[in-house]
Design an enzyme around this catalytic site. Structure first.
Site: not given
Ligand code: 3PY
Ligand code: MG
Length: 200
Positions: A3, A99, A125
Site C-alpha cells: 500500500h 484478511e 480487509d
Molecule cells: C488490513 O488490515 O487489511 C491490513 O492489510 C493492514 O495493513
Molecule cells: Mg489488508
C-alpha cells in the site's frame, strides 16, 4: 510495498541502510506473486508478509517463492552480501495474511501448510469482507468469533498469530485477545503523534 510508496528502489535503499541495525527487516510484499517475494528476500528481509492469502494453495505458493529448494523454488541471487550482510543460510519467515471471509473459511488448512511461519490478520480487509468493523472484530466474543477461529487454527498447527494494530491502543486490544505478534504502529502514526505533541 502493498500500500505504501515503496518500490524496488526504495526497498533497496532501506535494506542497505539496515546494515548493522539490531532489528529484523520485515517486508510486506505487494502480493503473493513469485518475483516480488524473491526480491524482498534478495534484499535481506528476514521475513516476508504476504497479503491476501485466501487458500492453502496460495499459502503453498508463497512458501515456495520464499524457500530455496528442496522446499521451494526461490532463485539464488542475494544482494545483501554486497553491502556487507552475511548471506542467510536459513529460510526466512513466511507470514501469510488472513484478511477475507474466504481465508477465514479455510484458515485451518492454511495454517497447516508446511513453511507457513505466521498467520497475520489484516483487520481492515477482514472486517470489510465480513461486513463488520475492526472494533466489531475485536468486540466479537461469540462462539464463531473470527479472531478466535484464527487463534485456534494457529494453536492447532503450532503457528503463531499476528495482527496489524496500526496504533498502540488497537494493538493492545489484539494483544488482550491473545495475538502473539503485532504491528503496533506505522510511520504515519508516529509522525502524526510527534507533530501533535510538538504543537501542544
Ligand atoms: C488490513 O488490515 O487489511 C491490513 O492489510 C493492514 O495493513
Ligand atoms: Mg489488508
Amino acid at each position: 510495498m502493498q500500500h505504501g510508496v515503496y518500490g524496488r528502489a526504495e526497498l533497496l535503499e532501506v535494506a542497505r541502510s539496515w546494515h548493522g541495525v539490531p532489528a529484523a527487516l520485515v517486508v510486506r510484499v505487494p502480493s503473493s506473486e513469485f518475483t516480488g517475494i524473491g526480491l524482498a528476500l534478495d534484499a535481506g528481509a528476514a521475513a516476508v508478509v504476504v497479503p491476501q492469502v485466501d487458500s492453502a494453495q496460495e499459502a503453498r505458493a508463497a512458501v515456495e517463492a520464499a524457500s530455496y529448494p528442496p522446499r521451494g523454488r526461490r532463485s539464488a541471487g542475494p544482494l545483501a552480501p554486497t553491502w556487507g550482510e552475511p548471506a542467510r543460510t536459513t529460510d526466512p519467515l513466511c507470514a501469510v495474511m488472513i484478511e477475507s471471509a474466504e481465508a477465514l473459511a479455510c484458515v485451518e488448512q492454511i495454517a497447516a501448510v508446511p513453511g507457513v511461519g505466521l498467520l497475520f490478520i489484516g483487520p481492515n480487509d477482514l472486517s470489510l469482507s465480513l461486513g463488520t468493523t475492526v472494533a466489531g472484530l475485536l468486540d466479537d466474543r461469540s462462539a464463531d468469533s473470527a479472531l478466535d477461529r484464527v487463534l485456534a487454527a494457529g494453536r492447532a498447527a503450532g503457528v503463531p498469530v499476528g495482527a496489524y494494530g496500526g496504533d498502540p491502543a488497537t494493538a493492545a486490544r489484539f494483544a488482550g485477545r491473545g495475538v502473539d505478534c503485532l504491528a503496533v504502529t506505522t510511520d504515519l502514526w508516529v509522525t502524526a503523534a510527534g507533530a501533535e505533541a510538538a504543537l501542544r
